[in-house]
Motif scaffolding. Structure first.
Motif, PDB file in Angstrom:
ATOM      1  N   SER A  21      46.728  39.399  34.689  1.00  0.00           N
ATOM      2  CA  SER A  21      47.741  39.329  36.074  1.00  0.00           C
ATOM      3  C   SER A  21      46.676  40.831  37.137  1.00  0.00           C
ATOM      4  O   SER A  21      46.402  40.250  38.182  1.00  0.00           O
ATOM      5  N   ILE A  22      46.502  41.865  36.527  1.00  0.00           N
ATOM      6  CA  ILE A  22      45.979  42.426  37.357  1.00  0.00           C
ATOM      7  C   ILE A  22      44.654  42.429  37.688  1.00  0.00           C
ATOM      8  O   ILE A  22      44.048  42.343  38.983  1.00  0.00           O
ATOM      9  N   TYR A  23      43.625  41.827  36.818  1.00  0.00           N
ATOM     10  CA  TYR A  23      42.288  41.258  37.034  1.00  0.00           C
ATOM     11  C   TYR A  23      42.273  40.643  37.578  1.00  0.00           C
ATOM     12  O   TYR A  23      40.658  39.966  38.506  1.00  0.00           O
ATOM     13  N   LEU A  24      43.175  39.407  37.480  1.00  0.00           N
ATOM     14  CA  LEU A  24      43.100  38.419  38.179  1.00  0.00           C
ATOM     15  C   LEU A  24      42.939  39.267  39.911  1.00  0.00           C
ATOM     16  O   LEU A  24      42.658  38.601  41.293  1.00  0.00           O
ATOM     17  N   LEU A  25      44.034  40.267  40.237  1.00  0.00           N
ATOM     18  CA  LEU A  25      44.485  40.141  41.592  1.00  0.00           C
ATOM     19  C   LEU A  25      43.122  41.120  42.194  1.00  0.00           C
ATOM     20  O   LEU A  25      42.029  40.945  43.031  1.00  0.00           O
ATOM     21  N   LEU A  26      42.409  41.805  40.924  1.00  0.00           N
ATOM     22  CA  LEU A  26      41.176  42.293  41.394  1.00  0.00           C
ATOM     23  C   LEU A  26      40.140  41.498  41.613  1.00  0.00           C
ATOM     24  O   LEU A  26      38.724  41.128  42.672  1.00  0.00           O
ATOM     25  N   ALA A  27      40.244  40.509  41.157  1.00  0.00           N
ATOM     26  CA  ALA A  27      39.187  39.826  40.979  1.00  0.00           C
ATOM     27  C   ALA A  27      39.488  38.498  42.024  1.00  0.00           C
ATOM     28  O   ALA A  27      38.181  38.489  43.166  1.00  0.00           O
ATOM     29  N   LEU A  28      40.613  38.421  43.003  1.00  0.00           N
ATOM     30  CA  LEU A  28      40.472  37.759  44.217  1.00  0.00           C
ATOM     31  C   LEU A  28      40.085  38.403  45.376  1.00  0.00           C
ATOM     32  O   LEU A  28      40.097  38.091  45.893  1.00  0.00           O
ATOM     33  N   LYS A  29      40.413  39.686  45.285  1.00  0.00           N
ATOM     34  CA  LYS A  29      39.660  40.366  46.361  1.00  0.00           C
ATOM     35  C   LYS A  29      37.856  40.317  46.271  1.00  0.00           C
ATOM     36  O   LYS A  29      37.388  40.698  47.714  1.00  0.00           O
ATOM     37  N   TYR A  30      37.780  40.671  45.424  1.00  0.00           N
ATOM     38  CA  TYR A  30      36.242  40.627  45.178  1.00  0.00           C
ATOM     39  C   TYR A  30      36.080  39.132  45.649  1.00  0.00           C
ATOM     40  O   TYR A  30      34.287  39.427  46.032  1.00  0.00           O
ATOM     41  N   PHE A  31      36.276  38.128  44.842  1.00  0.00           N
ATOM     42  CA  PHE A  31      35.465  37.236  45.422  1.00  0.00           C
ATOM     43  C   PHE A  31      35.350  36.621  46.978  1.00  0.00           C
ATOM     44  O   PHE A  31      35.196  36.009  47.001  1.00  0.00           O
TER      45      PHE A  31
END
Length: 366
Positions: free
Chosen positions: A317-327
């Motif tokens: 879920s933390i990975y998703l947060l970082l991925a959304l921020k970058y993408f």
């Protein structure tokens, strides 16, 4: 001097012998079929298991949102195609998961067998008490309560032919969980005994289902539920239902993944077409399956602590947060809010509804 001609075995068109590949279809001129060529071509063509996979693997795991953003920007040959990566990794995951599925199916059957054994023990106990001409439930409850308080109930259990074979732990479970209200018990006991009697006498399925309560006016799904209930009662096993449930998960993912992308689209209406969000979803689900595959592989070799598994799963879920921020390249506050909404909708609404449907389907068609 004229060049000799070669006829392509694939498209059957002729071309110069000086060409190593057919200029019409691209097939190699001297393509000798060997085991190496056979398996390499299969993996390469369908999964692109080449240098692009290894170039994509580490960014997928260590750079959240990187691959999706690069693919959208136009770098589509340097890294593995999102759909191909998802397909290959999901195949690996479900292969590894098949070992877990087998163990869980065996454990479920063992648990059901133990539970049904206890039910038969309680049935035998109640029959013994009933044969002593104790008819009134109030009197029965008082006698059992007094026996339990005096410590005589365990002695009575131990003296019984069937009950004497049980361990002290099993007797403790029966004493603490058994319900001695005769009205409900006798109704259930009567029904199960009657069904057992019909099964032993080789009665037709229609007769047994009618005795269970099914009528001609019932709809298709109601009749199917009665039929599957009888099937479950006869087999005394739940592994078939569990395997049917797990077998539907790969199919369900083809619906869940687009739904996930649709949620992202609704939260980022001005951030590209639906295809852009689908690319992000393919890579994210590929990451999920990779993480789960690693967890399963490690546990198959060495059983690690459950809290470690939990922390690794939560990290997705933390990975998703970082991925959304970058993408999507938005501020942290906006990203955090949309991350919360995405997780809430997907885990609290979409996933439970899908799970209920899969359980319902697994029971009706296993």
């Amino acid at each position: 001097m004229t060049n000799s001609k070669h006829t392509c075995k694939n498209c059957e068109k002729t071309y110069s012998d000086s060409f190593a590949f057919c200029p019409h279809c691209g097939q190699k001129r001297n393509d000798q079929l060997t085991l190496k060529v056979l398996f390499y071509n299969t993996i390469s063509n369908y999964f692109s298991f080449d240098a692009r996979f290894f170039k994509s693997f580490f960014p997928l795991m260590l750079k959240p949102g990187f691959l999706a953003k690069k693919f959208i920007e136009g770098k589509r040959l340097l890294y593995l195609h999102p759909a191909q990566m998802y397909l290959f990794i999901s195949l690996v995951f479900f292969f590894l998961f098949s070992f877990v599925e087998k163990d869980q199916a065996q454990q479920l059957d063992a648990t059901l067998a133990k539970t049904m054994k206890k039910e038969r023990v309680v049935d035998s106990l109640m029959t013994t008490i009933k044969n002593d001409s104790i008819k009134q439930s109030a009197l029965l409850g008082k006698i059992l309560k007094d026996s339990l308080e005096r410590g005589e109930l365990r002695k009575t259990f131990k003296e019984h032919k069937v009950l004497s074979e049980l361990s002290n732990e099993e007797l403790d479970s029966i004493i603490s969980n058994a319900q001695f209200e005769t009205r409900d018990f006798n109704s259930l006991s009567y029904m199960t005994k009657k069904i057992d009697s019909l099964i032993d006498s080789n009665a037709s399925e229609d007769i047994i289902l009618k005795e269970m309560g099914m009528t001609e006016n019932d709809g298709y799904f109601t009749k199917r539920a009665y039929s599957q209930s009888l099937k479950f009662y006869q087999s005394k096993k739940g592994s078939g239902i569990l395997r049917s449930f797990y077998g539907m998960i790969p199919i369900a993912m083809f619906f869940l993944l687009p739904i996930f992308a649709f949620i992202l689209k609704m939260l980022h209406l001005k951030r590209g077409t639906y295809a852009h969000h689908l690319v992000f979803s393919f890579y994210y689900f590929a990451y999920l399956f990779t993480t789960f595959s690693i967890i399963i592989a490690i546990n198959l070799i060495w059983d690690i602590y459950n809290w470690i598994d939990f922390l690794i799963i939560m990290s997705t879920s933390i990975y998703l947060l970082l991925a959304l921020k970058y993408f999507y390249n938005q501020g942290w506050i906006k990203t955090f809010i949309k991350w919360c909404i995405t997780i809430f909708i997907f885990l609290s609404i979409v996933t439970p509804v899908t799970t209920v449907f899969l359980i319902f389907y697994a029971f009706l068609f296993y």
